[in-house]
Motif scaffolding. Structure first.
Motif, PDB file in Angstrom:
ATOM      1  N   ASP A 135      -2.527  33.361  -7.269  1.00 53.44           N
ATOM      2  CA  ASP A 135      -3.716  33.356  -8.120  1.00 53.44           C
ATOM      3  C   ASP A 135      -4.549  32.089  -7.890  1.00 53.44           C
ATOM      4  N   VAL A 136      -5.174  31.969  -6.716  1.00 55.73           N
ATOM      5  CA  VAL A 136      -5.981  30.785  -6.397  1.00 55.73           C
ATOM      6  C   VAL A 136      -7.413  31.143  -6.023  1.00 55.73           C
ATOM      7  N   GLU A 137      -7.740  32.399  -6.010  1.00 53.04           N
ATOM      8  CA  GLU A 137      -9.045  32.832  -5.500  1.00 53.04           C
ATOM      9  C   GLU A 137     -10.208  32.325  -6.352  1.00 53.04           C
ATOM     10  N   THR A 138     -10.007  32.230  -7.656  1.00 53.62           N
ATOM     11  CA  THR A 138     -11.119  31.861  -8.537  1.00 53.62           C
ATOM     12  C   THR A 138     -11.273  30.351  -8.716  1.00 53.62           C
ATOM     13  N   LEU A 139     -10.400  29.565  -8.130  1.00 51.45           N
ATOM     14  CA  LEU A 139     -10.468  28.111  -8.310  1.00 51.45           C
ATOM     15  C   LEU A 139     -11.801  27.531  -7.843  1.00 51.45           C
ATOM     16  N   GLN A 140     -12.316  28.037  -6.740  1.00 53.91           N
ATOM     17  CA  GLN A 140     -13.523  27.464  -6.151  1.00 53.91           C
ATOM     18  C   GLN A 140     -14.762  27.680  -7.026  1.00 53.91           C
ATOM     19  N   GLU A 141     -14.644  28.517  -8.053  1.00 54.57           N
ATOM     20  CA  GLU A 141     -15.754  28.712  -8.982  1.00 54.57           C
ATOM     21  C   GLU A 141     -15.856  27.566  -9.989  1.00 54.57           C
ATOM     22  N   LEU A 142     -14.796  26.761 -10.117  1.00 56.98           N
ATOM     23  CA  LEU A 142     -14.778  25.656 -11.068  1.00 56.98           C
ATOM     24  C   LEU A 142     -15.508  24.456 -10.481  1.00 56.98           C
ATOM     25  N   SER A 143     -16.321  23.813 -11.285  1.00 58.27           N
ATOM     26  CA  SER A 143     -17.109  22.672 -10.822  1.00 58.27           C
ATOM     27  C   SER A 143     -16.361  21.372 -11.053  1.00 58.27           C
ATOM     28  N   GLY A 144     -16.897  20.301 -10.478  1.00 58.22           N
ATOM     29  CA  GLY A 144     -16.336  18.971 -10.661  1.00 58.22           C
ATOM     30  C   GLY A 144     -15.379  18.540  -9.576  1.00 58.22           C
ATOM     31  N   VAL A 145     -15.108  19.421  -8.613  1.00 59.49           N
ATOM     32  CA  VAL A 145     -14.160  19.138  -7.539  1.00 59.49           C
ATOM     33  C   VAL A 145     -14.691  19.726  -6.239  1.00 59.49           C
ATOM     34  N   ARG A 146     -14.475  19.029  -5.138  1.00 67.96           N
ATOM     35  CA  ARG A 146     -14.775  19.612  -3.828  1.00 67.96           C
ATOM     36  C   ARG A 146     -13.506  20.328  -3.355  1.00 67.96           C
ATOM     37  N   HIS A 157      -2.935  15.102   5.486  1.00 67.77           N
ATOM     38  CA  HIS A 157      -2.900  14.986   4.032  1.00 67.77           C
ATOM     39  C   HIS A 157      -3.944  14.029   3.476  1.00 67.77           C
ATOM     40  N   ARG A 158      -4.365  13.057   4.222  1.00 73.34           N
ATOM     41  CA  ARG A 158      -5.235  12.006   3.682  1.00 73.34           C
ATOM     42  C   ARG A 158      -6.701  12.422   3.541  1.00 73.34           C
ATOM     43  N   THR A 159      -7.024  13.614   3.924  1.00 75.12           N
ATOM     44  CA  THR A 159      -8.422  14.042   3.835  1.00 75.12           C
ATOM     45  C   THR A 159      -8.776  14.597   2.459  1.00 75.12           C
ATOM     46  N   TRP A 160      -7.804  14.750   1.563  1.00 78.13           N
ATOM     47  CA  TRP A 160      -8.086  15.201   0.199  1.00 78.13           C
ATOM     48  C   TRP A 160      -7.157  14.481  -0.778  1.00 78.13           C
ATOM     49  N   ASN A 161      -7.490  14.595  -2.071  1.00 78.06           N
ATOM     50  CA  ASN A 161      -6.782  13.827  -3.103  1.00 78.06           C
ATOM     51  C   ASN A 161      -5.559  14.525  -3.669  1.00 78.06           C
ATOM     52  N   GLY A 162      -5.453  15.821  -3.464  1.00 77.27           N
ATOM     53  CA  GLY A 162      -4.310  16.546  -4.001  1.00 77.27           C
ATOM     54  C   GLY A 162      -4.239  17.947  -3.429  1.00 77.27           C
ATOM     55  N   LEU A 163      -3.119  18.609  -3.651  1.00 81.11           N
ATOM     56  CA  LEU A 163      -2.884  19.953  -3.137  1.00 81.11           C
ATOM     57  C   LEU A 163      -2.613  20.882  -4.313  1.00 81.11           C
ATOM     58  N   VAL A 164      -3.245  22.061  -4.293  1.00 76.21           N
ATOM     59  CA  VAL A 164      -3.068  23.051  -5.356  1.00 76.21           C
ATOM     60  C   VAL A 164      -2.448  24.307  -4.761  1.00 76.21           C
ATOM     61  N   ALA A 165      -1.432  24.829  -5.435  1.00 74.98           N
ATOM     62  CA  ALA A 165      -0.779  26.055  -4.973  1.00 74.98           C
ATOM     63  C   ALA A 165      -0.288  26.846  -6.172  1.00 74.98           C
ATOM     64  N   ASP A 166      -0.196  28.155  -5.991  1.00 74.67           N
ATOM     65  CA  ASP A 166       0.417  29.000  -7.010  1.00 74.67           C
ATOM     66  C   ASP A 166       1.918  28.953  -6.757  1.00 74.67           C
ATOM     67  N   LEU A 167       2.601  28.081  -7.463  1.00 74.06           N
ATOM     68  CA  LEU A 167       4.029  27.845  -7.214  1.00 74.06           C
ATOM     69  C   LEU A 167       4.905  28.995  -7.674  1.00 74.06           C
ATOM     70  N   ARG A 168       4.309  29.985  -8.350  1.00 72.27           N
ATOM     71  CA  ARG A 168       5.077  31.165  -8.751  1.00 72.27           C
ATOM     72  C   ARG A 168       4.914  32.306  -7.754  1.00 72.27           C
ATOM     73  N   ALA A 169       3.988  32.126  -6.822  1.00 67.95           N
ATOM     74  CA  ALA A 169       3.747  33.184  -5.834  1.00 67.95           C
ATOM     75  C   ALA A 169       4.843  33.180  -4.766  1.00 67.95           C
ATOM     76  N   ASP A 170       4.949  34.301  -4.074  1.00 66.64           N
ATOM     77  CA  ASP A 170       5.933  34.440  -2.992  1.00 66.64           C
ATOM     78  C   ASP A 170       5.291  33.911  -1.704  1.00 66.64           C
ATOM     79  N   LEU A 171       5.342  32.593  -1.510  1.00 70.15           N
ATOM     80  CA  LEU A 171       4.710  31.971  -0.356  1.00 70.15           C
ATOM     81  C   LEU A 171       5.622  32.030   0.860  1.00 70.15           C
ATOM     82  N   SER A 172       5.024  32.035   2.044  1.00 67.63           N
ATOM     83  CA  SER A 172       5.803  32.085   3.287  1.00 67.63           C
ATOM     84  C   SER A 172       6.546  30.763   3.485  1.00 67.63           C
ATOM     85  N   PRO A 173       7.627  30.767   4.267  1.00 63.68           N
ATOM     86  CA  PRO A 173       8.424  29.550   4.479  1.00 63.68           C
ATOM     87  C   PRO A 173       7.616  28.370   5.031  1.00 63.68           C
TER      88      PRO A 173
END
Length: 427
Positions: A135-146, A157-173
């Protein structure tokens, strides 16, 4: 890149402020008084100013992380509080200090941190990378962050300030490994729901579980402390506001016939009903009499309990009282009676509360804390009456309950003061 990091560092900002606001004014005075640094009064002032700056800086950093907060706006009130506390301590302890140096230090620190804030916006734009999946598709609609949507795991990693992920999703290894490596590299990793709540100031209402709302019972110790402070401050406020009450009462009587105070039954702490006190801002209306069907009578009661846009029932004086929120002042009586707090979810009319409870799941959970004269939903959303708007208001109320703390209350107090001036959300 290295110079910008130094500029935005804790040590540079804090020690720069202490140098400019405490030492620099003393050097200016040294030109006119050669013995200034041998004076115990001046030394007391320098130490006190440095302590006030440190307290204000830590307070500002703590408040700035709360969503919806524009950190620049709070620089002046926060440092005004810290310097006021310093003066109070010096006065009560009978410690001599130099007023000129202290005042110069206050204005210097205000200019310093406003300059830091302006330059920080030019140097660094806060950015977050998004791991695809879930569930990350709608994140880019939120303002205040690039936002940076990742397509592979090769971006440094140093090109951005943090990483966002849906930690409940079934992500690949390979994405799971990438998330782990990012965390080990020292870059913050956030769950998508955590970020969405942080940027909107609203808690998503999915199901009444610990995962959704954190602890179902807010901090008990803070709730008791807050309740005690509410009572003491309400007692002082009632005594101080008696002349204001007299003037407003006279204006209401001159403007329209009817009682000065408006009483309405509302739902309060733990679902208990109580009568709230407000200055009357509408024409006095007689309750509906017989001859009305039960369903029609209920609908009429709901309609009368709601305030609409450009409501014709509002009097001339009432419109001013509503805009400035002065109509809420008699609720200090409710605080003294132990029915309300200064800050909390707004209590709804009993007839509306029953309606909302039948339409909205978990609505009654908002009664787990004392209702307030002002609150998180009020400063973010303003006055609402429709079920759809109330559903959105619940998201704000639940965020307040989940993050129930002194820091959030302090933000609400300062933003309420701004709203009183602008009249935001009044009807």
């Amino acid at each position: 890149m290295r110079s910008s990091k130094l500029f935005l560092s804790f040590r540079f900002q804090l020690f720069g402020a202490i140098l400019i606001a405490s030492v620099f004014p003393a050097f200016i005075r040294q030109i006119f008084d050669n013995d200034i640094f041998s004076s115990q009064t001046q030394i007391n002032t320098l130490i006190g100013t440095a302590a006030a700056i440190l307290f204000g800086y830590l307070l500002h950093r703590r408040i700035a992380v709360i969503p919806g907060v524009k950190a620049d706006f709070y620089i002046i009130p926060i440092y005004a509080i810290s310097f006021y506390i310093l003066v109070l301590v010096l006065f009560l302890a009978r410690i001599d200090y130099t007023r000129v140096t202290l005042i110069a230090g206050f204005f210097a620190v205000i200019v310093w941190f406003h300059g830091i804030a302006a330059l920080s916006r030019r140097i660094r734009e806060y950015s977050l990378a998004i791991v695809p999946g879930g569930d990350v598709e709608t994140l880019q609609e939120l303002s205040g962050v690039r936002w940076v949507m990742l397509s592979d795991t090769t971006m440094p990693h140093r090109t951005w300030n943090g990483l966002v992920a849906d930690l409940r999703a079934d992500l690949s290894p390979h994405w799971v490994r990438f998330i782990s490596e990012t965390a080990l590299a020292g870059t913050p990793v956030f769950h998508v729901k955590e970020i969405r709540e942080s940027l909107t100031g609203m808690v998503e209402i999915e199901h009444l579980s610990e995962n959704t709302l954190g602890s179902l019972n807010p901090n008990e110790a803070y709730r008791e402390l807050k309740h005690t402070l509410d009572w003491l401050s309400a007692l002082i406020a009632l005594i101080a506001l008696l002349p204001v009450f007299a003037v407003i009462s006279l204006l209401i009587k001159m403007d329209s016939p009817g009682p000065v105070l408006f009483r309405q039954e509302r739902r309060g702490y733990r679902g208990r009903a109580f009568k709230v006190f407000k200055f009357r801002t509408m024409i006095a209306m007689q309750p509906a009499t017989g001859g009305v069907a039960k369903s029609d009578g209920l609908e009429l009661a709901r309609d009368q309990a709601r305030t609409k846009d450009q409501d014709m029932r509002i009097t001339r004086v009432g419109r001013i009282l509503r805009r400035t929120r002065l109509d809420e002042l008699p609720q200090v009586i409710n605080i003294l009676r132990g029915e309300m707090s200064w800050i909390g979810p707004r209590p709804e009319a009993l007839v509306l509360s029953k309606w909302y409870e039948s339409e909205l799941p978990f609505y009654s959970y908002r009664h787990i804390v004392f209702p307030g004269i002002t609150g998180w939903a009020q400063i973010n959303q303003g006055h609402v009456s429709s079920v759809e708007d109330v559903n959105e208001k619940l998201h704000y109320d639940f965020y307040y309950i989940k993050n129930f703390s002194f820091w959030l209350d302090l933000i609400i107090i300062m933003r309420t003061a701004k709203i009183v001036i602008t009249g935001f959300g009044s009807r």
